[in-house]
Scaffold this motif. Sequence first.
Motif, mmCIF file in Angstrom:
data_model
loop_
_atom_site.group_PDB
_atom_site.id
_atom_site.type_symbol
_atom_site.label_atom_id
_atom_site.label_comp_id
_atom_site.label_asym_id
_atom_site.label_seq_id
_atom_site.Cartn_x
_atom_site.Cartn_y
_atom_site.Cartn_z
ATOM 1 N N GLN A 1 -2.152 -3.238 -1.648
ATOM 2 C CA GLN A 1 -3.057 -2.691 -2.659
ATOM 3 C C GLN A 1 -2.989 -3.540 -3.915
ATOM 4 N N GLU B 1 -8.179 -1.203 -5.825
ATOM 5 C CA GLU B 1 -8.693 -1.229 -4.454
ATOM 6 C C GLU B 1 -7.643 -1.723 -3.456
ATOM 7 N N PRO B 2 -7.824 -1.339 -2.182
ATOM 8 C CA PRO B 2 -6.941 -1.882 -1.145
ATOM 9 C C PRO B 2 -7.149 -3.392 -1.032
ATOM 10 N N TYR C 1 -2.962 -3.976 -7.822
ATOM 11 C CA TYR C 1 -2.614 -3.266 -9.054
ATOM 12 C C TYR C 1 -3.158 -4.118 -10.192
ATOM 13 N N SER D 1 0.055 -2.441 5.002
ATOM 14 C CA SER D 1 -1.005 -2.263 4.003
ATOM 15 C C SER D 1 -0.599 -2.863 2.655
ATOM 16 N N ARG E 1 5.869 -0.545 -6.430
ATOM 17 C CA ARG E 1 4.761 0.219 -7.012
ATOM 18 C C ARG E 1 5.200 0.896 -8.312
ATOM 19 N N PRO F 1 -3.021 1.461 -9.854
ATOM 20 C CA PRO F 1 -3.498 1.129 -8.516
ATOM 21 C C PRO F 1 -5.014 0.946 -8.529
ATOM 22 N N GLY G 1 0.839 -1.184 0.000
ATOM 23 C CA GLY G 1 0.000 0.000 0.000
ATOM 24 C C GLY G 1 0.878 1.240 0.000
#
Length: 167
Positions: free
Chosen positions: A147, A135-136, A149, A145, A123, A133, A111
Amino acid sequence: MIVRRATRRDVPGSLAPAAQVEHWFGPMVDDPGFTRAVERNIRRSTALVAEEPGAGLLGALLFGGADPVHKVHWPVVSETARGEGVGRALMADATRRFVHGPGTVEVVTFGPDHPGAVTSGARAFYESLGFTPAEPAGPGPEGGSRQVYRRAVPAPVQRQPPAPQLP
């Protein structure tokens, strides 16, 4: 560099890069469940490795899902080979082998607030490959955290046969 399907002989070599990222993902090398997941993907032929002849394994990737949604489960590149195109080669080969479009490829990464988000370069790496990106995702094993992709994969281009030649 050669990207190829992993074999059982590759299990010890693919665990070495995993040990280098355990501080972000929690214990993997000594986790029997992780080793079983690697072996299961090898049996399914959905595990890839990148190697440099004479230098050993540089990275590995486990792939899953089916049309239209595919998932990158465990991409890892040795610290000494990061930034050298190994991850890009693994992702390109996985897409060529397993994704027939149209569909999507998903990966869960750090995240934006995770300490590894910038340090690992993950990322930025996925964004450079056209992932965006989404949703979490649930927290990682260390509580950090995560996320999703995602990257859209278009349908393959249908080639038209050449027009017949007139005499």
